[in-house]
Design a protein around this motif. Structure first.
Motif, short mmCIF file in Angstrom:
data_model
loop_
_atom_site.label_atom_id
_atom_site.label_comp_id
_atom_site.label_asym_id
_atom_site.label_seq_id
_atom_site.Cartn_x
_atom_site.Cartn_y
_atom_site.Cartn_z
N SER A 1 20.33 -56.83 -83.62
CA SER A 1 20.22 -55.75 -84.60
C SER A 1 21.50 -54.92 -84.66
CB SER A 1 19.03 -54.85 -84.27
OG SER A 1 19.18 -54.31 -82.97
N LEU B 119 12.71 -47.40 -95.10
CA LEU B 119 12.64 -47.85 -93.71
C LEU B 119 12.75 -46.67 -92.74
CD1 LEU B 119 14.70 -51.15 -93.92
CD2 LEU B 119 12.23 -50.92 -93.63
N ILE C 275 9.34 -44.84 -92.71
CA ILE C 275 8.25 -45.48 -91.94
C ILE C 275 8.63 -45.76 -90.49
CG2 ILE C 275 7.26 -46.54 -94.01
CD1 ILE C 275 8.35 -49.26 -92.85
N MET C 276 9.82 -45.32 -90.07
CA MET C 276 10.27 -45.60 -88.71
C MET C 276 9.28 -45.17 -87.62
SD MET C 276 13.83 -44.68 -86.80
CE MET C 276 14.85 -45.43 -88.05
N LEU D 283 6.16 -45.26 -87.64
CA LEU D 283 5.11 -46.28 -87.60
C LEU D 283 5.55 -47.50 -86.81
CD1 LEU D 283 2.28 -46.90 -88.79
CD2 LEU D 283 3.44 -47.98 -90.70
N LEU D 284 6.84 -47.78 -86.84
CA LEU D 284 7.36 -48.96 -86.15
C LEU D 284 7.38 -48.78 -84.63
CD1 LEU D 284 10.31 -49.75 -88.59
CD2 LEU D 284 8.02 -50.73 -88.57
N PHE D 285 7.23 -47.54 -84.15
CA PHE D 285 7.21 -47.31 -82.70
C PHE D 285 5.83 -47.46 -82.10
CE2 PHE D 285 11.21 -45.15 -83.71
CZ PHE D 285 12.02 -45.67 -82.70
N SER E 202 5.36 -50.34 -79.54
CA SER E 202 6.02 -50.05 -78.26
C SER E 202 5.19 -49.09 -77.43
CB SER E 202 7.40 -49.45 -78.51
OG SER E 202 8.19 -50.34 -79.24
#
Length: 119
Positions: A31, A59, A62-63, A65-67, A70
């Motif tokens: 990345s 992006l 919505i960051m 939401l991406l965690f 994890s």
């Protein structure tokens, strides 16, 4: 169609980052290679900000939401982490403070140099 084009650009650069990660034997995540490619193309005016603005704004929106995956993964191994939790917290706080100080110093240096060039 514009959003599809923007998303395709970002996905393609991510793919190139994966290729570079495979070809170059450095321990740098794919990345990061993709972000460096995006920065290089933007810096050299091969891409314009408007070529990726809407999708990148989405992006970023919505960051959080991406965690979630994890965080769920950490909850799954919480018992194993508990033994070293104090050390992890101390390391996280220390590294965060170091990053803040270094970032501030570098920013001040750039601003001072920019002001000297303007005068």
């Amino acid at each position: 169609m514009k959003l599809f084009k923007q998303f395709t650009i970002i996905i393609f650069l991510s793919f190139l980052g994966e290729v570079l990660h495979t070809l170059i034997p450095f321990p740098i995540p794919a990345s990061i290679y993709g972000i460096m490619l995006l920065f290089f193309l933007l810096e050299r005016n091969v891409l314009r900000i408007d070529d990726v603005r809407e999708v990148s704004d989405f992006l970023i929106f919505i960051m959080p939401l991406l965690f979630i995956p994890s965080a769920v993964g950490l909850i799954d191994v919480l018992d194993e982490l508990r033994a070293s939790l104090t050390a992890y917290v101390i390391i996280i706080i220390s590294v965060t403070l170091i990053v803040m100080v270094v970032t501030g110093r570098i920013t001040q240096w750039f601003l001072r140099n920019q002001n000297e060039k303007e005068t």
